[in-house]
Design an enzyme around this catalytic site. Structure first.
Site, PDB file in Angstrom:
ATOM      1  N   CYS A   1      28.535  11.263  53.738  1.00 51.14           N
ATOM      2  CA  CYS A   1      28.618  12.588  54.378  1.00 51.14           C
ATOM      3  C   CYS A   1      28.095  12.593  55.818  1.00 51.14           C
ATOM      4  O   CYS A   1      28.362  13.534  56.564  1.00 51.14           O
ATOM      5  CB  CYS A   1      27.902  13.628  53.536  1.00 51.14           C
ATOM      6  SG  CYS A   1      28.647  13.814  51.909  1.00 51.14           S
TER       7      CYS A   1
ATOM      8  N   HIS B   1      26.820  19.741  58.356  1.00 46.08           N
ATOM      9  CA  HIS B   1      27.602  19.201  57.246  1.00 46.08           C
ATOM     10  C   HIS B   1      27.642  20.272  56.156  1.00 46.08           C
ATOM     11  O   HIS B   1      26.639  20.933  55.892  1.00 46.08           O
ATOM     12  CB  HIS B   1      26.963  17.917  56.720  1.00 46.08           C
ATOM     13  CG  HIS B   1      27.537  17.473  55.411  1.00 46.08           C
ATOM     14  ND1 HIS B   1      28.899  17.344  55.224  1.00 46.08           N
ATOM     15  CD2 HIS B   1      26.963  17.166  54.218  1.00 46.08           C
ATOM     16  CE1 HIS B   1      29.119  16.967  53.984  1.00 46.08           C
ATOM     17  NE2 HIS B   1      27.963  16.862  53.348  1.00 46.08           N
TER      18      HIS B   1
ATOM     19  N   ASN C   1      32.528  20.549  49.795  1.00 44.99           N
ATOM     20  CA  ASN C   1      31.984  19.418  50.552  1.00 44.99           C
ATOM     21  C   ASN C   1      33.092  18.376  50.748  1.00 44.99           C
ATOM     22  O   ASN C   1      33.519  17.740  49.788  1.00 44.99           O
ATOM     23  CB  ASN C   1      30.802  18.828  49.768  1.00 44.99           C
ATOM     24  CG  ASN C   1      30.144  17.648  50.473  1.00 44.99           C
ATOM     25  OD1 ASN C   1      30.698  17.106  51.428  1.00 44.99           O
ATOM     26  ND2 ASN C   1      28.993  17.239  49.993  1.00 44.99           N
TER      27      ASN C   1
END
Ligand code: COA
Length: 325
Positions: free
Chosen positions: A116, A252, A282
């Protein structure tokens, strides 16, 4: 006197696959509820790649949009970096596949794998190339098909992730652009968030859990909140600026509670925080460039404003980038 060279964003692009999977759809797959997912994560829906649609396919679309915004010929790109955890193939890299699809030849093209935090890592690498004169125009992409490494029987993880791609084009400029990047890792945390097997560490059994994401969610949560707060302070200190100087946080997009906690610590209002996790879930390395592209295109982020990007991911890895847009 030599002038400072900055990496300046001249184009952004994003792409989400057409298929949408809502929380209500997920209620039919695992023992979960729309209410639970919204309350704990802020997620309402996510996009899922069609059968046969690959990470590179998503990256191509995002890149084309970024090239269009920048109004440049793809052939003028002299560096391609793709951040991904879900490459099309073991090799060639997704960056090489993307290079071929965009009709670019000869420039360096490689993938960065930091889960990520991948986009911030890739941005940091591209920035070093530009600052040292190795590159003049870089295409930096975050692209993922996380649905391919999701265990659709595991409610702890399958509600959290989605597919998508985002891209930026950086150009060497005397005008301010990226002011600093900060990237870190601590491999100690391997098993809190990982896929147990891979091309070299073969699955021990046929179980799907061996080939898909596994996460100790609440432990990841605690480390993420603390780490993101530290990386934000590190970035402000390195640039000798105050929280109040920031115009935008582009975080993020893992969990709305993590995003809000970071924004609160930075004294940023919800209006100064770009949130897409509700619509995208996500998307790992794609989440920051997708959110950034959205806020640039709808006119929220304006030229000259100060933007802080920050990310946290498997590894653990974490990082930030501060830029004057
Ligand atoms: N639907 C309903 N219940 C669920 C569920 C789901 N999809 N997933 C887990 N639960 C249950 C658990 O089984 C547990 O039940 P129990 O108390 O009976 O054992 C309960 O909900 C609480 O689980 P817990 O993991 O403590 O919840 P949480 O408040 O920590 O929220 C996450 C879970 C995953 C949403 C949260 O921890 C999180 O977002 N963590 C960070 C994840 C992340 O960002 N990862 C990527 C980093 S890049």
């Amino acid at each position: 006197m030599t002038q400072t060279v900055y990496s300046r964003v001249i184009g952004t692009g994003g792409y989400l696959p057409e298929k949408i999977l809502t929380n209500i759809d997920l209620e039919k797959i695992v023992d979960t509820s729309d209410e639970w997912i919204r309350e704990r994560t802020g997620i309402e829906r996510r996009h899922i790649a069609q059968d046969g649609q690959t990470t590179c396919d998503l990256g191509v679309e995002a890149s084309k949009k970024a090239l269009e915004m920048a109004q440049i010929d793809a052939k003028s790109i002299d560096l391609i970096i793709v951040a991904t955890t879900t490459p099309d193939k073991i090799f060639p890299s997704t960056a090489c596949l993307l290079q071929q699809r965009l009709g670019i030849k000869g420039c360096p093209a490689f993938d960065v794998q930091a889960v990520c935090s991948g986009f911030v890592y890739a941005l940091s690498v591209a920035d070093q190339f530009i600052k040292t004169g190795m590159s003049k125009r870089a295409l930096v992409v975050g692209a993922e098909t996380l649905s391919r490494i999701t265990n659709w029987e595991d409610r702890n993880t399958c509600v959290l992730f989605g597919d998508g791609a985002g891209a930026v084009i950086l150009e060497a400029s005397n005008k301010a652009g990226i002011l600093s990047t900060h990237i870190h890792a601590d491999g100690e945390y391997e098993e809190l968030l990982h896929v147990p097997s891979g091309p070299s560490k073969l699955p021990k059994t046929d179980e799907i859990a061996e080939r898909t994401m596994s996460m100790k969610g609440n432990e990841v949560f605690k480390v993420a909140v603390n780490t993101l707060s530290k990386i934000a302070s590190e970035t402000l200190e390195a640039n000798q600026i105050q929280k109040e100087d920031l115009d935008w946080l582009v975080p993020h997009q893992a969990n709305l509670r993590i995003i809000n906690a970071t924004a609160r610590k930075l004294k940023l209002t919800p209006d100064q925080t770009v949130v897409t996790v509700n619509k995208h879930a996500n998307t790992s390395s794609a989440s920051i460039p997708l959110a950034f592209d959205e806020a640039v295109r709808d006119g929220r982020i304006q030229r000259g404003q100060l933007v802080l990007m920050e990310a946290f991911g498997g590894g653990f890895t974490w990082g930030s980038a501060l830029m004057k847009f």
